[in-house]
Write a protein that holds these residues in place. Structure first.
Motif, PDB file in Angstrom:
ATOM      1  N   PHE A   1       0.766  -1.194  -0.200  1.00  0.00           N
ATOM      2  CA  PHE A   1      -0.056  -0.104   0.143  1.00  0.00           C
ATOM      3  C   PHE A   1       0.979   1.280  -0.085  1.00  0.00           C
ATOM      4  CE2 PHE A   1      -1.996   3.263   2.787  1.00  0.00           C
ATOM      5  CZ  PHE A   1      -3.126   3.679   2.019  1.00  0.00           C
ATOM      6  N   VAL A   2       1.869   1.406   1.078  1.00  0.00           N
ATOM      7  CA  VAL A   2       2.838   2.418   1.098  1.00  0.00           C
ATOM      8  C   VAL A   2       3.668   2.671  -0.342  1.00  0.00           C
ATOM      9  CG1 VAL A   2       4.607   3.415   2.107  1.00  0.00           C
ATOM     10  CG2 VAL A   2       3.008   2.276   3.597  1.00  0.00           C
ATOM     11  N   PHE A   3       4.113   1.168  -0.949  1.00  0.00           N
ATOM     12  CA  PHE A   3       4.945   1.438  -2.062  1.00  0.00           C
ATOM     13  C   PHE A   3       4.099   1.958  -3.271  1.00  0.00           C
ATOM     14  CE2 PHE A   3       7.023  -0.525  -5.776  1.00  0.00           C
ATOM     15  CZ  PHE A   3       8.221  -0.127  -5.556  1.00  0.00           C
ATOM     16  N   ARG A   4       2.841   1.729  -3.459  1.00  0.00           N
ATOM     17  CA  ARG A   4       2.091   2.192  -4.326  1.00  0.00           C
ATOM     18  C   ARG A   4       1.501   3.796  -4.295  1.00  0.00           C
ATOM     19  NH1 ARG A   4      -2.608  -2.456  -4.603  1.00  0.00           N
ATOM     20  NH2 ARG A   4      -1.617  -3.792  -6.404  1.00  0.00           N
ATOM     21  N   ILE A   5       1.654   4.083  -2.984  1.00  0.00           N
ATOM     22  CA  ILE A   5       1.444   5.603  -2.787  1.00  0.00           C
ATOM     23  C   ILE A   5       2.622   6.386  -3.561  1.00  0.00           C
ATOM     24  CG2 ILE A   5       1.193   7.586  -1.060  1.00  0.00           C
ATOM     25  CD1 ILE A   5      -0.603   5.385   0.498  1.00  0.00           C
ATOM     26  N   LEU A   6       3.742   5.790  -3.116  1.00  0.00           N
ATOM     27  CA  LEU A   6       5.122   6.530  -3.479  1.00  0.00           C
ATOM     28  C   LEU A   6       5.298   6.306  -4.981  1.00  0.00           C
ATOM     29  CD1 LEU A   6       7.540   5.028  -0.852  1.00  0.00           C
ATOM     30  CD2 LEU A   6       6.463   7.264  -0.845  1.00  0.00           C
ATOM     31  N   THR A   7       4.730   5.431  -5.583  1.00  0.00           N
ATOM     32  CA  THR A   7       4.866   5.129  -7.088  1.00  0.00           C
ATOM     33  C   THR A   7       3.879   6.118  -7.593  1.00  0.00           C
ATOM     34  OG1 THR A   7       3.452   3.351  -6.992  1.00  0.00           O
ATOM     35  CG2 THR A   7       5.841   2.993  -7.307  1.00  0.00           C
ATOM     36  N   GLY A   8       2.593   6.171  -6.856  1.00  0.00           N
ATOM     37  CA  GLY A   8       1.797   7.540  -7.588  1.00  0.00           C
ATOM     38  C   GLY A   8       2.277   8.932  -7.352  1.00  0.00           C
ATOM     39  N   ILE A   9       3.048   9.040  -6.321  1.00  0.00           N
ATOM     40  CA  ILE A   9       3.662  10.335  -6.139  1.00  0.00           C
ATOM     41  C   ILE A   9       4.670  10.539  -7.405  1.00  0.00           C
ATOM     42  CG2 ILE A   9       5.118  11.771  -4.682  1.00  0.00           C
ATOM     43  CD1 ILE A   9       3.683  10.681  -2.318  1.00  0.00           C
TER      44      ILE A   9
END
Length: 353
Positions: free
Chosen positions: A140-148
């Motif tokens: 979940f955190v990794f996806r947020i970072l890739t979204g940013i």
């Protein structure tokens, strides 16, 4: 040269058949359908389109009084809405945002649950969900970072085109927009294309990292790093994998779309016929009581819609299972250092030896 993306087809098809049809288990299908629906649920993408900050709406002090912090703060406070209706709207927006984050986290957990269920051919929804809460949080955190990261790339691409618009006054803003309409169209196309390519590549690496994270007992960040390191060693197979998956996805999508169209038409006509018969029957029993009739029909229609949604999910399930098995089978060949204990590996070894 052997292309693993092609070699994985037969084995993925056989594993899909054994998982879903040998034997057929309704409750196993139901649990897999729920998992797939939760994976594809709300909030897989993050959008910062609402984070547009502007000083136009605030009573900022004029030049020469910039040291008056109290005036700035007072002007800001005066702009905070006090209307209860506006507060309700803000509360609803916050609630929606929280739900998006929650279902995004659930989707991340279900990614691990889905892989473990297919690899073991044993669907244990609650057990696997509890097991992968922590790994799901990492994803979940990794996806947020890739979204940013994607948003930053979009901003970099758009910046040379947006700066002239920001610097223009309100009087010639329309003229600037009109003179830049063609570059803005190309900008939009470029943003969509670059975002789709980069997002697809990152998503592919993430999907390959999920089994690696499970069966090397590592976090998603370490697993992603290991997959990328393997990519540097054998990048040709991944390039072939990307193109092969595009072709395979199109082919599977066409087949599923045809089947869905047939089912939607047939089931839709059947449900419509049943509802019409019910309506006429109730009209004959309760003449002139349309409100009561619709109070009876409404829950029936709601149940029909829910059943219809699950029916469509059941139809698309084999495609989702096949595509995941194809990914796992490819990963076994491409990254042999990771031992993925697929349920049929013992049988395959016995047939080989």
């Amino acid at each position: 040269m052997t292309w693993y993306v092609v070699d994985a087809l037969d084995k993925a098809f056989g594993r899909t058949k054994k998982c879903l049809f040998e034997p057929f288990d309704f409750w196993k299908w139901m649990k897999l359908v729920i998992i797939v629906m939760l994976i594809g649920g709300v909030g897989s993408n993050f959008n910062s389109g609402g984070n547009n900050y502007s000083s136009d709406g605030y009573n900022l002090p004029e030049s020469g009084t910039t040291d008056s912090f109290t005036d700035v703060f007072t002007g800001f406070v005066d702009q905070i809405p006090t209307d209860p209706g506006m507060g309700l709207i803000i509360g609803i927006i916050v609630l929606i945002f929280v739900l998006i984050l929650f279902f995004s986290y659930v989707s991340s957990v279900m990614e691990f649950v889905f892989v473990e269920s297919l690899v073991s051919n044993d669907v244990r929804f609650w057990e696997y969900s509890r097991r992968y809460l922590r790994k799901g949080l990492g994803l979940f955190v990794f996806r947020i970072l890739t979204g940013i990261l994607l948003l930053a790339i979009i901003a970099i691409i758009a910046l040379p085109f947006v700066l002239p618009l920001i610097g223009s006054s309100s009087e010639n803003y329309v003229d600037v927009m009109a003179s830049n309409i063609i570059p803005l169209i190309f900008l939009l196309i470029s943003i969509l294309l670059v975002t789709a390519i980069i997002g697809g590549i990152i998503s592919s690496f993430i999907n390959l990292s999920i089994p690696v994270a499970i069966y090397t007992e590592s976090g998603i960040f370490r697993a992603f790093s290991n997959v990328f390191r393997q990519f540097r060693k054998d990048w040709k197979q991944i390039i072939g994998y990307w193109f092969g998956r595009i072709v395979l996805g199109i082919a599977v999508g066409i087949v599923v779309a045809i089947v869905l169209l047939i089912v939607i038409i047939a089931a839709g006509l059947f449900i419509l016929l049943v509802d019409m018969l019910l309506y006429f029957a109730l009209s004959a029993i309760l003449p002139g009581s349309d409100t009561i009739i619709w109070m009876i029909l409404a829950p029936i229609i709601l149940i029909q819609v829910i059943i219809f949604i699950f029916l469509l999910a059941f139809i698309t399930l084999p495609a989702s299972v096949f595509m995941k098995y194809h990914m796992v089978t490819f990963l076994q060949q491409w990254y042999p250092d990771v031992e993925i204990p697929v349920f049929d590996m013992q049988q395959i070894d016995e047939e080989l030896y």
